[in-house]
Design a protein around this motif. Structure first.
Motif, PDB file in Angstrom:
ATOM      1  N   ARG A   1     -37.432 -30.916 -47.446  1.00  0.00           N
ATOM      2  CA  ARG A   1     -36.715 -30.881 -48.729  1.00  0.00           C
ATOM      3  C   ARG A   1     -35.272 -31.362 -48.594  1.00  0.00           C
ATOM      4  O   ARG A   1     -34.763 -32.057 -49.470  1.00  0.00           O
ATOM      5  CB  ARG A   1     -36.740 -29.473 -49.306  1.00  0.00           C
ATOM      6  CG  ARG A   1     -38.118 -28.938 -49.595  1.00  0.00           C
ATOM      7  CD  ARG A   1     -38.630 -29.352 -50.966  1.00  0.00           C
ATOM      8  NE  ARG A   1     -40.008 -29.017 -51.165  1.00  0.00           N
ATOM      9  CZ  ARG A   1     -40.452 -27.900 -51.714  1.00  0.00           C
ATOM     10  NH1 ARG A   1     -39.608 -26.985 -52.121  1.00  0.00           N
ATOM     11  NH2 ARG A   1     -41.747 -27.693 -51.866  1.00  0.00           N
ATOM     12  N   LEU A   2     -34.610 -30.992 -47.499  1.00  0.00           N
ATOM     13  CA  LEU A   2     -33.225 -31.430 -47.309  1.00  0.00           C
ATOM     14  C   LEU A   2     -33.156 -32.942 -47.114  1.00  0.00           C
ATOM     15  O   LEU A   2     -32.262 -33.603 -47.664  1.00  0.00           O
ATOM     16  CB  LEU A   2     -32.596 -30.701 -46.119  1.00  0.00           C
ATOM     17  CG  LEU A   2     -32.303 -29.220 -46.342  1.00  0.00           C
ATOM     18  CD1 LEU A   2     -31.870 -28.567 -45.031  1.00  0.00           C
ATOM     19  CD2 LEU A   2     -31.247 -29.020 -47.411  1.00  0.00           C
TER      20      LEU A   2
ATOM     21  N   ASP B   1     -33.636 -34.636 -50.434  1.00  0.00           N
ATOM     22  CA  ASP B   1     -32.453 -34.511 -51.290  1.00  0.00           C
ATOM     23  C   ASP B   1     -31.222 -35.211 -50.721  1.00  0.00           C
ATOM     24  O   ASP B   1     -30.150 -35.163 -51.318  1.00  0.00           O
ATOM     25  CB  ASP B   1     -32.115 -33.035 -51.519  1.00  0.00           C
ATOM     26  CG  ASP B   1     -33.116 -32.340 -52.425  1.00  0.00           C
ATOM     27  OD1 ASP B   1     -33.911 -33.029 -53.088  1.00  0.00           O
ATOM     28  OD2 ASP B   1     -33.114 -31.089 -52.456  1.00  0.00           O
TER      29      ASP B   1
ATOM     30  N   GLU C   1     -29.675 -34.370 -47.992  1.00  0.00           N
ATOM     31  CA  GLU C   1     -28.828 -33.369 -47.330  1.00  0.00           C
ATOM     32  C   GLU C   1     -29.119 -33.366 -45.836  1.00  0.00           C
ATOM     33  O   GLU C   1     -29.781 -32.459 -45.327  1.00  0.00           O
ATOM     34  CB  GLU C   1     -29.109 -31.982 -47.920  1.00  0.00           C
ATOM     35  CG  GLU C   1     -28.805 -31.849 -49.380  1.00  0.00           C
ATOM     36  CD  GLU C   1     -27.352 -31.498 -49.641  1.00  0.00           C
ATOM     37  OE1 GLU C   1     -26.696 -30.958 -48.743  1.00  0.00           O
ATOM     38  OE2 GLU C   1     -26.885 -31.787 -50.744  1.00  0.00           O
TER      39      GLU C   1
END
Length: 84
Positions: free
Chosen positions: A71-72, A75, A77
């Protein structure tokens, strides 16, 4: 909060209590010396560590951290180096 995360989060509170008790035990040993009572407290902590903390940590490594990594990265990140 998602129930899975809530469970992991709640377990961290008991870990903090155990770590605080462990720290107090170490400080007592430094101050007063080693006693049978303090030996029991150390045994309790290491039993807790093996029986509760290690499985919790493994569960996070298998279930949480790969998903979090995915997920990071999705995104944006993450580091911009060769390996995100």
């Amino acid at each position: 909060m998602h129930p899975f995360l809530g469970k992991l989060f709640d377990e961290h509170a008991s870990f903090m209590e155990e770590l605080k008790a462990f720290e107090e035990t170490i400080l007592s040993i430094q101050k007063s010396g080693f006693t049978k009572e303090l030996d029991g407290k150390l045994k309790h902590f290491f039993h807790f560590f093996d029986q509760d903390f290690v499985p919790h940590s493994r569960q996070e490594e298998v279930s949480l951290f790969p998903l979090l990594n995915e997920r990071l990265i999705a995104d944006g990140e993450h580091s911009k180096g060769e390996i995100p």
